[in-house]
Design an enzyme around this catalytic site. Structure first.
Site, PDB file in Angstrom:
ATOM      1  N   ASN A  39      45.403  -1.802  43.074  1.00 26.78           N
ATOM      2  CA  ASN A  39      44.098  -1.936  43.585  1.00 26.78           C
ATOM      3  C   ASN A  39      43.074  -2.144  42.844  1.00 26.78           C
ATOM      4  OD1 ASN A  39      44.801   0.819  44.646  1.00 26.78           O
ATOM      5  ND2 ASN A  39      42.558   0.789  44.720  1.00 26.78           N
ATOM      6  N   ASP A  40      42.038  -1.471  42.528  1.00 29.46           N
ATOM      7  CA  ASP A  40      40.797  -1.570  41.861  1.00 29.46           C
ATOM      8  C   ASP A  40      41.175  -1.726  40.231  1.00 29.46           C
ATOM      9  OD1 ASP A  40      39.947  -0.845  44.353  1.00 29.46           O
ATOM     10  OD2 ASP A  40      38.665   1.015  43.316  1.00 29.46           O
ATOM     11  N   GLN A  56      44.333   0.392  39.450  1.00 28.91           N
ATOM     12  CA  GLN A  56      44.899   1.588  40.211  1.00 28.91           C
ATOM     13  C   GLN A  56      46.271   1.147  40.703  1.00 28.91           C
ATOM     14  OE1 GLN A  56      42.785   4.886  41.931  1.00 28.91           O
ATOM     15  NE2 GLN A  56      42.734   4.196  39.787  1.00 28.91           N
ATOM     16  N   ASP A 164      34.445   7.234  40.628  1.00 32.26           N
ATOM     17  CA  ASP A 164      34.339   5.948  40.192  1.00 32.26           C
ATOM     18  C   ASP A 164      33.073   5.863  38.980  1.00 32.26           C
ATOM     19  OD1 ASP A 164      36.172   5.310  42.198  1.00 32.26           O
ATOM     20  OD2 ASP A 164      34.612   4.220  43.308  1.00 32.26           O
ATOM     21  N   GLU A 218      31.284   2.514  46.415  1.00 31.50           N
ATOM     22  CA  GLU A 218      32.491   2.549  45.599  1.00 31.50           C
ATOM     23  C   GLU A 218      32.041   1.888  44.585  1.00 31.50           C
ATOM     24  OE1 GLU A 218      36.129   4.209  47.646  1.00 31.50           O
ATOM     25  OE2 GLU A 218      35.976   2.215  48.050  1.00 31.50           O
ATOM     26  N   TRP A 301      41.246  -3.700  51.956  1.00 34.43           N
ATOM     27  CA  TRP A 301      41.881  -2.701  52.556  1.00 34.43           C
ATOM     28  C   TRP A 301      42.430  -3.168  53.907  1.00 34.43           C
ATOM     29  CZ3 TRP A 301      43.687   0.855  49.295  1.00 34.43           C
ATOM     30  CH2 TRP A 301      42.846   1.138  48.484  1.00 34.43           C
TER      31      TRP A 301
END
Length: 491
Positions: A39-40, A56, A164, A218, A301
């Site tokens: 992900n990120d 991630q 983060d 985030e 998500w």
């Protein structure tokens, strides 16, 4: 020393998992892991002549799990190569995950700053988070420092959300912002400073919003762009408003002015950055050319991810250069280096009137397409193009002049339940659509980045072509050009 960072088991497992990945939706020129979940984007940096992107990563499964940091690097933002996993969780500072963060060059030492995740009760999603450091001299192998955690706990009035870190240097001081919220679920971004990246002092709240900006911000990013300060972040909990905020979580920005001495940030309204289905947790880097370059997670998500059945999930967007328009909007456009992907160029039509449709036979899956419509020479109610597949399959980009709306319709290309996204676009004079198509994605840059739309698509049939169309009238096509693009992962 408790902070070992043993990445070997994850690297060995990932190597075996990559041998069983189904290739049908695998990308040709986007950043993705060899297998399993990502992900990120994290730690974007230009370091010793190379671009590094971390992300991630759960190397053991195609679903989200204990977060590691995957790693790729490139000399040109186009040709990426996989590096060993940079961070693995399980040490005292990050027992249950190495969550998102950033990277800096500290006098030739590549330093990762990341959030350690610790479950108190995983079933109830109760946890605490801290901030940690890992360092490398070669840019590949990382050691967690003995001082971890460098920030052990959030301010006393905080909720459990404390993550983060984005770190940068101003004059001789390091600055860190973190996504955070109060015990009353008021979202905010908080600021710390440090002389050495090891000892940090809390400086207070850089910005917060108790009204209508969700419950948690985030992946914050903060930087100067063309004389203004941009705060880029991903708010969780925004309610949908018409064509805005239609994804589960959003990514957007404020533009304003900032005083380092007083930590005062004055800004305008929140503006959504990308209007597609799959764009989140964007992060930026400043390269040696002075460009501010952004990369986001190209998924969302709780969305449907058919690639999980193929042994992988998640990818990153193309790198985009950020600039500020005259009306203080952040524009995103593909980096110039992406032209290196081009193999063959095809001029389809120039200065041609299209009534109803004009079909171009294109069967390749990796494409760059540029279409320019003359809006002063059209009487059509709607114009656009369709990426056609065999049978009913198609991805449609439509512009309606009356309501100045750009629409991306993926309902017949893998998103039957929630396939449509819209964005306001004033295309007086000319409409330029610049598209990048990979095996399971589309990225649209309209009118030099005034609107971008990024979405995953999952065509199950062979692509048959591109159809230019005009509904109830005709339109002049100033230019239609497409390029076949190379597959960097099979080169």
């Amino acid at each position: 020393m408790n902070n070992i960072n043993n990445t070997q088991p994850a690297n060995e497992f990932l190597l075996k998992a990559s041998e069983n990945v189904n290739e049908r939706f695998r990308f040709g020129y986007h950043i993705m892991a060899p297998a399993n979940w990502i992900n990120d984007p994290n730690g974007l940096i230009h370091f010793k002549g190379e671009y590094h992107a971390f992300y991630q990563h759960h190397p053991y499964d195609e679903n989200w799990g204990p977060m590691h940091w995957g790693h790729v690097k490139s000399k040109d933002l186009v040709h990426w190569e996989h590096c060993p996993i940079a961070l693995s969780p399980g040490d005292a500072c990050d027992v249950d995950g190495c969550f998102s963060g950033s990277a800096v060059d500290n006098n030739g030492e590549l330093t990762l700053i990341y959030t350690g995740h610790h479950y108190i009760d995983q079933a109830q999603n109760l946890f605490f988070q801290n901030q940690n450091i890992a360092v490398s001299t070669d840019g590949i192998h990382f050691e967690k420092v003995d001082q971890n955690p460098v920030i052990a706990a959030p301010p006393a009035d905080s909720s459990q959300h404390f993550r983060d870190p984005k770190v940068w240097k101003h004059n001789d001081t390091w600055y860190m912002i973190l996504g955070n919220s109060t015990k009353e679920d008021i979202p905010r971004v908080i600021l710390y400073t440090s002389p050495d990246l090891r000892t940090w002092e809390y400086k207070g709240v850089l910005d917060e919003n108790a009204n209508d900006m969700g419950f948690m911000w985030e992946c914050p990013d903060f930087f100067e762009l063309d004389g203004s300060f941009v705060f880029l972040f991903s708010p969780q909990g925004l309610e949908s408003q018409g064509h805005k905020y239609n994804n589960l979580f959003q990514t957007g920005y404020y533009v304003g002015s900032y005083d380092y001495d007083t930590n005062h940030y004055e800004h305008g309204e929140f503006i959504e950055l990308d209007h597609g289905h799959d764009f989140y947790a964007v992060q930026t880097l400043l390269d040696d050319q002075g460009r501010r370059i952004a990369i986001g997670w190209m998924d969302m998500w709780e969305s449907d991810m058919p690639t999980k059945a193929d042994g992988w999930a998640g990818a990153l967007t193309l790198p985009r250069v950020l600039t500020l328009s005259e009306d203080r909007k952040v524009l995103m456009n593909p980096v110039e280096e992406l032209k290196l992907l081009r193999e063959t160029e095809h001029h389809v039509c120039e200065d041609q009137l299209v009534n109803r449709s004009h079909f171009v036979n294109v069967t390749e899956q990796l494409l760059e397409v540029k279409v320019v419509f003359n809006m002063e020479n059209t009487n059509a109610e709607a114009i656009g193009l369709k990426i056609r597949g065999v049978g009913e399959q198609e991805t449609v980009i439509r512009y309606t002049h009356a309501d100045r709306k750009l629409t991306l319709d993926c309902s017949k290309s893998g998103k039957p339940a929630d396939g449509i996204r819209n964005a306001a676009l004033d295309a007086n004079g000319q409409l330029t659509l610049h598209l990048f198509l990979d095996r399971s994605s589309i990225e649209i840059f309209a009118n030099e980045g005034h609107v971008t739309m990024s979405s995953r698509i999952y065509p199950t049939e062979v692509q048959s072509g591109i159809e230019l169309f005009a509904e109830n009238g005709e339109v002049e096509i100033v230019e239609c050009t497409y390029w076949n693009l190379k597959d960097i992962w099979k080169a």
